[in-house]
Scaffold this active site. Structure first.
Site, PDB file in Angstrom:
ATOM      1  N   SER A 129       0.816  -1.221   0.000  1.00 26.57           N
ATOM      2  CA  SER A 129       0.000   0.000   0.000  1.00 26.57           C
ATOM      3  C   SER A 129       0.848   1.269   0.000  1.00 26.57           C
ATOM      4  CB  SER A 129      -0.928  -0.002   1.216  1.00 26.57           C
ATOM      5  OG  SER A 129      -0.176  -0.088   2.423  1.00 26.57           O
ATOM      6  N   ASP A 305      -2.477   7.375  10.062  1.00 21.18           N
ATOM      7  CA  ASP A 305      -2.568   6.072  10.718  1.00 21.18           C
ATOM      8  C   ASP A 305      -1.233   5.558  11.237  1.00 21.18           C
ATOM      9  OD1 ASP A 305      -1.261   5.477   8.388  1.00 21.18           O
ATOM     10  OD2 ASP A 305      -2.820   4.187   7.551  1.00 21.18           O
ATOM     11  N   HIS A 308       1.102   5.138   6.751  1.00 25.72           N
ATOM     12  CA  HIS A 308       1.132   5.770   5.438  1.00 25.72           C
ATOM     13  C   HIS A 308       1.550   7.234   5.560  1.00 25.72           C
ATOM     14  CE1 HIS A 308      -1.664   2.324   4.915  1.00 25.72           C
ATOM     15  NE2 HIS A 308      -0.930   2.173   3.821  1.00 25.72           N
TER      16      HIS A 308
END
Length: 832
Positions: A129, A305, A308
């Site tokens: 991600s 978070d 990221h």
């Protein structure tokens, strides 16, 4: 308290209320202290000027440049790495959001540039991600409207059909057999093989296996197998392994708590060991992207978070990748990272040969002992009070021009090394109020320290105009190196300073022609040579068009226009107006005609561009194939030159009629008029500053600038000249810089700033303050030497004999025409 003072001074009653003796002693002491302070001040300046001479300064600067060349050569050779490696691995933040790679400049790519670079290319992002985030930031450079609408844990595809560009994100969160198979497939199928691969993974391995040591070992093993195939992909493309960015452990969710910075460092260390072990010619084919990790160390606390990165940091990583991929192809002038040394063109090779031959001739003449007619040096040339000689007192010998060309060749080599060769480092500008205003305070203190009594007290005397040019030039230099154009109030005030230079052009040349009446070809050629010599040499050596150094074409244009206006029939001079005041009307008619001529161009951009786009004059005014930049520069200060001429005319008429009081200590006007004018001038300054601070855009302010800049210029002249004491002193510090102001303005392009003024030259990395001091010292010495070289060569190139001068002008004209025809033929010939 008062009673105690009276009791302590009984002598006052005996002396009939006279001042007490202790106060006499105090006054005498203070008076003597002031004398001692003044003496120490004068002796201090004399001591500085005695030891710190111009000659010594230049020898020091030459030694420093030699040492710096050796230092940077050793840094590249022994320290390893180049600007491409620096871009990918090291850097720092300027402010909060501007990323500065170590030692080079990072271009900010726009959509059209990115599409041009990546036309018919395929780019693949492979990973988890965090790689997906980097993919989106990269795609948004190409298409700023692209939304982050892809599904998680799935492949995402982007395509720009017009440029046949494809950018894919492939979901491979772990460095395992699946990732290996994907990479292996590319090595066997040329049709699907991407041109650029950006790959990285680790967080999922840590998360799924709770950061076990066995998983780390398996990661190392898998990556070793993958690296073999990545090396093969790197044979015909570019491969980047993205090192893991840090996390904010406190903000991580419970199912990510095992992803610690300590674990990430172990995985990064494993990746670096594996990828660096497979090197070719001492360098890994797979490039490590570590700079974004360094940027994230300062911004990870802003993460939503904890895992990221914030968008600004992701954008840094994407722009680093774009610079690494595209700089060597597009070669942006403000993107020095990852650029190779451009080959010399024919003009640069010929100029190098010319300077080498001149040096050889100089050596031969020197060996033969041809030392007579040495260059005359004014008595005060070695101090800060030096005055540039207007004409040569002693004729130059045959060796002198070759010596001057030899010195010029050395200086041009330094220019080339600074701003064309990959020798010294470059960095981006970054504006803060302190970087602009603090240096202003320093130069103000120095200017006051070197205050002297003026030799004459006339309005705008030579010492005062040199001082004016000097402090304006220093302010402009600080404005350029600090990037202060980003701050509109400073930008508008500096625009007034540039206008003031052109005002002085109108004032000075009108005064000369009005008083001297010298319209001879020798005088014109001397002025044109001194204005243009350095720029013409730089056009060849640095491969830049004439219009790039916009100020010299601007001043040259206005000088030719002033000369034409004053020289055309009837030539009206001051001595002619002594017989009849009607000649003054003739001058006004000439000035009005010049104003109408200017307006005819100013109010029709199409007419202006059509006029200056005609070959061969277009070669003087075009920049990047257009005269738009010339139009912008010319229009911005289109009236200020004629303002200077009108001011000179009014002043000289008033001076002739003895209306002004220009004696030492005398106010220029009667007291009431002087006070009123001073008050209005101060109000004008304040009003302009308020107005400039309220401007929303540069374009809005620039529309008003041609009409109001003269008010600020006149206000300064009045404040500087109305009080008699103000006219009787000047700053020799500012005046010294004023004598070389043109050379300072031009030299800054390449040996103080960098990347053609887009960045800052870095001679001493890691210490910005020391770097500025050293580069400034060398820069000023070079500018001063160029000024002397120009004076020497002007005496040789421009003969006083009229026929000899005409022959040389004819030869120069023929040569210039041949060069223009040759360059035009090269542009029309395909493949050149």
């Amino acid at each position: 308290m008062e009673e105690d003072e009276e009791a302590a001074s009984p002598e006052a009653a005996r002396t009939g209320g006279a001042a007490p003796r202790p106060l006499d002693h105090t006054a005498a002491c203070c008076h003597g202290g002031a004398k001692m302070a003044l003496l120490a001040y004068s002796l201090g300046k004399r001591e500085i000027n005695h030891h710190f001479t111009i000659r010594n300064a230049k020898l020091i600067s030459l030694s420093v440049v030699t040492l710096l060349l050796l230092f940077h050569a050793a840094l590249r050779y022994y320290g390893g790495g180049d600007s491409c490696e620096w871009l990918l691995t090291r850097g720092r933040y300027l402010g909060e959001n501007v990323w500065q790679p170590y030692g080079c400049m990072m271009h900010k790519y726009k959509s059209i540039e990115a599409k041009t670079c990546l036309t018919e290319k395929r780019v693949a992002f492979v990973g988890d991600s965090r790689i997906r985030q980097l993919f989106y930031s990269f795609v948004k450079i190409i298409d700023p409207e692209r939304a982050e609408d892809g599904n998680k844990h799935e492949d995402i595809f982007f395509q720009d059909k017009r440029s046949s560009l494809k950018v894919d994100f492939l979901w491979y969160p772990e460095a395992n057999n699946s990732m290996k198979e994907r990479v292996t497939l590319w090595t066997h199928e040329a049709s699907t093989k991407p041109d650029v691969v950006i790959i990285g993974a680790a967080t999922w391995s840590i998360k799924l296996h709770s950061g076990s040591s066995e998983t780390l070992q398996q990661y190392r093993t898998n990556l070793t197998a993958i690296a073999v195939h990545l090396d093969r992909l790197a044979d015909h493309g570019e491969v980047y392994w993205v090192l893991q960015d840090p996390v904010n452990e406190e903000m991580l969710s419970e199912n990510r708590k095992m992803i610690t910075n300590q674990q990430l460092e172990l995985y990064n260390e494993a990746a670096m060991n594996v990828l660096n072990s497979s090197k070719f010619n001492g360098r890994s084919r797979v490039k490590l992207l570590a700079a974004s990790r360094q940027a994230a160390l300062e911004t990870i606390t802003q993460s939503d978070d904890g895992l990221h990165l914030p968008e600004s940091t992701r954008n840094v990583g994407a722009m680093i990748l774009m610079n690494s991929i595209c700089n060597k192809l597009l070669r942006p002038i403000d993107g020095s990272c990852c650029q190779t040394l451009p080959p010399l063109n024919l003009s640069q090779k010929l100029s190098a040969c010319f300077f080498l031959v001149s040096a050889m001739v100089f050596v031969v003449l020197h060996v033969l002992g041809n030392n007579r007619h040495r260059r005359h040096v004014p008595p005060d040339v070695e101090s800060l009070e030096e005055k540039k000689p207007a004409t040569a007192v002693v004729p130059l010998g045959p060796k002198a021009p070759f010596q001057a060309l030899c010195r010029m060749g050395v200086i041009m080599a330094y220019f080339y090394l600074c701003d064309r060769a990959d020798v010294f480092m470059k960095e981006q500008k970054f504006y803060t109020h302190s970087t602009f205003f603090i240096p202003l305070i320093y130069i103000l203190i120095l200017g006051v320290f070197y205050s002297e009594n003026s030799k004459e007290t006339k309005l705008l005397n030579r010492e005062q105009t040199d001082e004016w040019k000097g402090w304006m030039q220093l302010v402009i230099l600080i404005y350029h190196i600090s990037g202060a154009s980003a701050f509109i109030p400073v930008y508008m005030h500096v625009r007034v300073l540039v206008a003031a230079y052109l005002f002085q052009t109108g004032y000075g040349h009108f005064s000369f022609f009005w008083l001297k009446g010298d319209f001879g070809l020798y005088r014109v050629c001397q002025v044109l040579f001194r204005l243009n010599f350095l720029v013409l040499v730089l056009c060849v050596v640095m491969d830049r068009p004439y219009q790039f150094y916009y100020f010299v074409p601007l001043v040259t244009f206005w000088f030719v226009l002033i000369y034409s206006t004053m020289a055309m029939w009837p030539q009206i001079l001051q001595k002619r107006t002594n017989s009849s005041g009607m000649w003054h009307l003739g001058v006004l008619v000439k000035l009005l005609s010049l104003l109408l001529f200017i307006c005819s161009f100013a109010f029709s951009q199409r007419f202006f561009e059509n006029t200056f786009s005609v070959w061969p004059t277009s070669k003087l005014f075009e920049l990047n194939g257009s005269v738009h930049e010339w139009w912008f520069r010319w229009k911005l200060d289109r009236f200020v030159m004629i303002h200077g001429m009108v001011f000179a005319f009014i002043y000289l008429v008033l001076q002739k009629r003895q209306v002004l009081s220009e004696g030492k200590g005398d106010a220029l006007f009667p007291a009431k008029i002087s006070n009123l004018l001073l008050f209005l001038s101060v109000v004008s300054f304040i009003t302009y500053s308020v107005w400039a601070s309220s401007c929303k855009t540069k374009a809005e302010c620039n529309e008003m600038h041609p009409y109001i800049s003269v008010v600020q210029i006149l206000a300064f002249i009045l404040i500087r000249n109305i009080p008699g004491y103000a006219r009787s002193i000047y700053s020799s510090f500012f005046s010294w810089f004023g004598k070389i102001s043109l050379e300072l303005f031009i030299c800054q392009y390449h040996i103080w700033l960098a990347a053609d003024t887009k960045g800052i030259l870095v001679l001493i990395p890691g210490n910005p303050s020391l770097n500025i001091l050293v580069s400034t010292f060398i820069f000023v010495c070079v500018a001063h030497e160029v000024s002397l070289i120009t004076n020497d060569l002007a005496q040789v190139v421009i003969p006083k004999d009229g026929m000899a001068l005409l022959r040389r002008l004819g030869a120069v004209g023929v040569f210039s025409l041949l060069v223009l025809l040759w360059s035009e033929g090269n542009q029309l010939t395909p493949g050149t």
